[in-house]
Enzyme design. Structure first.
Site, PDB file in Angstrom:
ATOM      1  N   HIS A 136      -7.399   0.961  -6.463  1.00 52.40           N
ATOM      2  CA  HIS A 136      -7.654   0.116  -5.290  1.00 52.40           C
ATOM      3  C   HIS A 136      -8.347  -1.171  -5.777  1.00 52.40           C
ATOM      4  CE1 HIS A 136      -7.888  -1.086  -1.279  1.00 52.40           C
ATOM      5  NE2 HIS A 136      -8.735  -0.223  -0.765  1.00 52.40           N
ATOM      6  N   ARG A 176       0.880  -1.178   0.000  1.00 46.09           N
ATOM      7  CA  ARG A 176       0.000   0.000   0.000  1.00 46.09           C
ATOM      8  C   ARG A 176       0.910   1.218   0.000  1.00 46.09           C
ATOM      9  NH1 ARG A 176      -5.323   1.408   3.511  1.00 46.09           N
ATOM     10  NH2 ARG A 176      -6.129   0.042   1.892  1.00 46.09           N
ATOM     11  N   ASP A 236     -17.095   7.623  -1.686  1.00 42.83           N
ATOM     12  CA  ASP A 236     -15.832   7.437  -0.971  1.00 42.83           C
ATOM     13  C   ASP A 236     -15.536   8.768  -0.282  1.00 42.83           C
ATOM     14  OD1 ASP A 236     -13.391   6.428  -0.091  1.00 42.83           O
ATOM     15  OD2 ASP A 236     -12.371   6.643  -2.013  1.00 42.83           O
ATOM     16  N   CYS A 278     -16.229   1.885   0.547  1.00 38.56           N
ATOM     17  CA  CYS A 278     -15.104   1.011   0.894  1.00 38.56           C
ATOM     18  C   CYS A 278     -14.717   1.122   2.367  1.00 38.56           C
ATOM     19  CB  CYS A 278     -13.904   1.317  -0.002  1.00 38.56           C
ATOM     20  SG  CYS A 278     -13.214   2.962   0.243  1.00 38.56           S
ATOM     21  N   ARG A 307     -13.795  -8.395   1.392  1.00 40.86           N
ATOM     22  CA  ARG A 307     -12.368  -8.190   1.140  1.00 40.86           C
ATOM     23  C   ARG A 307     -11.621  -9.492   1.401  1.00 40.86           C
ATOM     24  NH1 ARG A 307     -10.127  -3.144   1.494  1.00 40.86           N
ATOM     25  NH2 ARG A 307      -8.307  -4.187   0.617  1.00 40.86           N
ATOM     26  N   GLN A 344     -10.153  -3.918  -3.415  1.00 46.15           N
ATOM     27  CA  GLN A 344     -11.434  -3.441  -2.899  1.00 46.15           C
ATOM     28  C   GLN A 344     -12.532  -3.615  -3.951  1.00 46.15           C
ATOM     29  OE1 GLN A 344     -12.304  -1.767   0.257  1.00 46.15           O
ATOM     30  NE2 GLN A 344     -14.283  -2.324  -0.599  1.00 46.15           N
TER      31      GLN A 344
HETATM   32  N1  NVA Z   1      -9.849   6.895  -1.377  1.00 46.41           N
HETATM   33  C1  NVA Z   1      -9.523   6.454  -0.044  1.00 46.41           C
HETATM   34  C2  NVA Z   1      -9.727   4.972   0.081  1.00 46.41           C
HETATM   35  C3  NVA Z   1      -9.417   4.415   1.457  1.00 46.41           C
HETATM   36  C4  NVA Z   1      -9.576   2.936   1.516  1.00 46.41           C
HETATM   37  C5  NVA Z   1      -8.074   6.816   0.274  1.00 46.41           C
HETATM   38  O1  NVA Z   1      -7.219   6.634  -0.594  1.00 46.41           O
HETATM   39  O2  NVA Z   1      -7.817   7.298   1.379  1.00 46.41           O
HETATM   40  N1   CP Z   2     -11.231  -0.034   2.388  1.00 44.88           N
HETATM   41  C1   CP Z   2      -9.963  -0.118   2.830  1.00 44.88           C
HETATM   42  O1   CP Z   2      -9.022  -0.316   2.051  1.00 44.88           O
HETATM   43  O2   CP Z   2      -9.833   0.003   4.172  1.00 44.88           O
HETATM   44  P1   CP Z   2      -8.467   0.183   4.972  1.00 44.88           P
HETATM   45  O3   CP Z   2      -7.885   1.515   4.582  1.00 44.88           O
HETATM   46  O4   CP Z   2      -8.878   0.128   6.409  1.00 44.88           O
HETATM   47  O5   CP Z   2      -7.531  -0.927   4.605  1.00 44.88           O
END
Ligand code: NVA
Ligand code: CP
Length: 326
Positions: A149, A122, A245, A285, A313, A152
């Protein structure tokens, strides 16, 4: 309102065992058949886990997980997924790795590949994960970048399929920041399964043009559409699936104030959802900010399937891990 439907029409691979993916970085890199296969396999993984049957397909294998951003769901679901598959996962914070002190991506990828059977990352720039995958000699999974992502979205497609009994021909509406990882992967995912996607976002927050034009090719092939507009009430019309989101993604915290103003008219609330179909389902998500991008009455209401989505997930990622590491 919501109710799970019998699954019937996923495209089957002639030989399921043949699916082999080298890395899982975006949805667009998969064929439509591969996306359908992974959803089908995720559903099988779910049934095995629910029935308590052993499914140690990755016995003795280890997944290394590098996190440069916070996570609840991704970290825990990958860790538990590996355990349920008979393997192990190790958490590597970039703060503690030499990567955080300037060791190159190339060396890190090559060295870690000598220890583990797969890597999940990540991070921020999507190019970084591409670079990492190029040098790794084990499969690399995208656990979220600024642009995509994909794990997800595979879970999201499984969730929609469970509730609607099909994917092809449905209408999904994404409301909010369309220039983010979730919207990009949803565009790619919808196009692969022939789902129509309409996007409501303010000017300046449109999805990446290259991602849209590439997905248009799939959409054309599978008979669906990708529409982008500024008016949420028009875009959400007759939607089967409503998704949003956060307005401010990880790494954009210094823009929070401006974004709250820019997205003021883009909250998913009861007034807006009146324009969707009566039996729409709501996805997010998570993590969510109640009363910002979504009203509490929607995310905690009868149309919301966000907890099934979060659970999925685990099942979707087990299918991905098998496809990459078995
Ligand atoms: N768009 C959000 C998704 C979190 C799972 C982010 O990147 O923070
Ligand atoms: N939806 C998602 O990726 O959650 P986290 O940021 O908690 O991993």
């Amino acid at each position: 309102m919501k109710g799970k439907k019998k699954m019937s029409n996923l495209i089957q691979f002639e030989n399921n065992k043949e699916l082999k993916i080298s890395h899982f970085l975006t949805i667009s890199q998969l064929t439509s058949d591969e996306v359908h296969f992974l959803i089908e396999d995720a559903s099988k993984m779910k049934k095995l886990q629910k029935s308590g049957k052993p499914h140690a397909y990755l016995k003795g294998k280890v997944l290394g997980m590098i996190f440069e951003k916070a996570s609840t769901r991704t970290r825990v679901s990958f860790e538990i997924g590996m355990l349920q598959l008979g393997g192990n996962a190790i958490f590597l914070s970039s703060k503690d790795l030499q990567l955080g002190r300037g060791e190159t991506i190339e060396d890190t990828a090559k060295v870690l590949s000598r220890y583990v059977d797969g890597l999940m990352i990540r991070t921020f720039q999507h190019e970084l994960i591409e670079d990492f995958a190029q040098h790794a000699t084990v499969p690399v999974i995208n656990g979220l970048t600024d642009m995509h992502h994909p794990t997800q979205v595979l879970a999201d497609l499984l969730t929609i399929y469970e509730y609607k009994g099909k994917l092809n021909g449905l209408k999904m509406c994404f409301v909010g920041d369309a220039n983010n990882n979730m919207c990009h992967s949803l565009i790619e995912g919808a196009a692969k399964v022939g789902m129509n996607i309409s996007i409501a976002c303010p000017k300046g927050y449109e999805p990446n043009k290259a991602i849209v034009s590439n997905a248009q090719k799939d959409a054309k092939k599978f008979g669906s559409s990708i529409e982008i507009g500024e008016n949420p009430q028009i875009m959400i019309q007759d939607a089967d699936v409503v998704v949003t989101d956060v307005f401010t993604s990880m790494g954009q915290e210094n823009e929070t104030k401006k974004r709250l103003t820019d997205f003021k008219a883009y909250q998913v609330n009861e007034m807006l959802c009146k324009y969707a179909k009566d039996d729409f389902i709501f996805l997010h998500c998570l993590p969510a900010h109640r009363e910002e991008e979504v009203a509490g009455s929607i995310i905690d209401g009868e149309h919301s399937v966000v907890l099934d989505e979060a659970e999925n997930r685990l099942h979707a990622q087990k299918a991905i891990l098998r496809a990459l590491m078995q």
